[in-house]
Design a protein around this motif. Structure first.
Motif, short mmCIF file in Angstrom:
data_model
loop_
_atom_site.label_atom_id
_atom_site.label_comp_id
_atom_site.label_asym_id
_atom_site.label_seq_id
_atom_site.Cartn_x
_atom_site.Cartn_y
_atom_site.Cartn_z
N LEU A 10 34.76 -12.51 -20.17
CA LEU A 10 35.48 -12.45 -21.45
C LEU A 10 36.48 -13.60 -21.55
O LEU A 10 36.64 -14.21 -22.62
N ALA A 16 29.15 -12.58 -25.74
CA ALA A 16 30.12 -12.41 -26.81
C ALA A 16 30.88 -11.10 -26.63
O ALA A 16 30.28 -10.06 -26.32
N PRO A 17 32.20 -11.11 -26.80
CA PRO A 17 32.99 -9.89 -26.57
C PRO A 17 32.53 -8.69 -27.38
O PRO A 17 32.57 -7.55 -26.89
N GLU A 18 32.06 -8.93 -28.61
CA GLU A 18 31.66 -7.79 -29.44
C GLU A 18 30.41 -7.09 -28.92
O GLU A 18 30.08 -5.98 -29.36
N ASN A 19 29.71 -7.74 -27.96
CA ASN A 19 28.50 -7.13 -27.39
C ASN A 19 28.72 -6.61 -25.97
O ASN A 19 27.76 -6.21 -25.30
N ALA A 20 29.97 -6.62 -25.52
CA ALA A 20 30.25 -6.23 -24.13
C ALA A 20 29.80 -4.80 -23.85
O ALA A 20 29.40 -4.48 -22.71
N HIS A 21 29.82 -3.94 -24.86
CA HIS A 21 29.43 -2.54 -24.64
C HIS A 21 27.94 -2.39 -24.32
O HIS A 21 27.52 -1.33 -23.82
N ARG A 22 27.16 -3.42 -24.59
CA ARG A 22 25.72 -3.34 -24.31
C ARG A 22 25.39 -3.65 -22.85
O ARG A 22 24.27 -3.40 -22.41
N TYR A 25 34.48 -16.86 -22.17
CA TYR A 25 34.03 -16.96 -23.56
C TYR A 25 35.20 -17.39 -24.46
O TYR A 25 35.04 -18.25 -25.33
N ARG A 75 24.95 -14.45 -27.39
CA ARG A 75 25.00 -13.05 -27.81
C ARG A 75 25.37 -12.14 -26.64
O ARG A 75 26.15 -11.21 -26.78
#
Length: 307
Positions: free
Chosen positions: A177, A154-160, A180, A151
């Motif tokens: 990135l 994962a690229p979709e969570n990079a903003h966190r 992954y 998690r």
């Protein structure tokens, strides 16, 4: 290749790469010149090169043969990868799969692949290049990846993740990135994402050991009266056995990593577990015992080689 036994579990080390990586106190920033110099008699040359004051290490895979199955612990950097965050390992061509074959392991023979955490030098040979891009390197294996790391990276969570505070951090995040995309995403269809703990068989158990990464883990081996713990990057250098509060520059949470390191060393000393880090060169594994409130190395893994 190094072979030893932990009870009925046969352990073989297959080295992908070894050499000098960076100045010693860049890798372990809070360590002092004195701790390296005062222990030079046994740190050099496997773990430290005094002439260049460089950290020396190995990138390697541990092959465990347990309960009739072949298990790989960490899969190195991999060949042909874009790794801008560390040019030393950019587009390697190491012949690692040939060395694995020399150890008696063909890709189709592997039953389980363990990634102790999701860093580039632990997941690289999860995949190999194919006609349609990256594909699982071990086609019959189940991959075990800590769910927390999956998690986190994962690229979709990079903003966190926190904004990079230096060029070094920016390159690391950019590189994660790429890692992954070429080494994690292609195997997710064959992956068990586990949390807290996961039993592989009667001898092998994965346990969470956070700090180096949020999902960093260790693999415990218990067979007969023998014990070992494969600690991944909880330890980068034997200096951290002497100074457990010193985390590496690669740790995502240095304070948590230090607390995890001390806890694992305490258990290893008390239960006489052989400590097997991911990057120790030389014998590759250490016997650790208490030294007052600290720890010391009393032997190396080669003492457990089979007759």
């Amino acid at each position: 290749m190094t072979d030893f036994m932990v009870g009925d579990v046969e352990v073989t080390r297959v080295v992908e790469w070894s050499g000098e990586i960076a100045p010693a106190r860049f890798v372990v920033p809070d360590s002092t010149p004195e701790v390296w110099r005062d222990n030079a008699a046994w740190l050099a040359p496997d773990h430290w090169r005094p002439a260049s004051d460089s950290y020396h290490a190995a990138v390697q895979t541990w092959v465990l043969r347990s309960a009739g199955r072949t298990v790989l612990v960490d899969t190195g950097v991999g060949d042909g990868r874009d790794r801008p965050q560390i040019p030393l390992f950019d587009h390697l061509a190491t012949g690692f799969l040939d060395r694995l074959a020399a150890a008696g392991v063909r890709p189709q023979d592997v039953d389980v692949v363990v990634n102790t955490h999701v860093h580039y030098d632990h997941v690289g040979w999860n995949t190999r290049g194919g006609e349609d891009g990256w594909e699982p390197a071990f086609p019959n294996a189940t991959y075990l990846i800590p769910a927390v790391d999956q998690r986190y990276f994962a690229p979709e969570n990079a903003h966190r993740r926190r904004a990079p505070r230096s060029e070094h951090e920016r390159l690391r995040q950019q590189g994660s990135l790429l890692v992954y995309a070429d080494s994690v995403a292609p195997v997710l269809g064959r992956t068990v994402l586990w949390e807290d703990a996961h039993r592989i068989d009667g001898n092998l158990t994965l346990e969470s050991a956070p700090g180096h990464t949020p999902g960093s883990s260790v693999l415990r081996v218990r067979s007969g009266g023998d014990r070992a713990v494969f600690v991944g990057d909880v330890l980068h250098s034997p200096v951290q056995i002497l100074r457990p509060d010193c985390s590496s520059c690669f740790c995502e949470d240095p304070g948590q990593a230090a607390a995890t390191r001390r806890r694992l060393l305490e258990r290893a000393a008390d239960e006489k577990e052989l400590v097997v880090p991911a990057h120790f060169a030389g014998p590759g594994a250490a016997e650790v015992r208490r030294d007052g409130s600290q720890f010391r190395v009393t032997g190396w893994g080669e003492s457990r080689r089979p007759a």
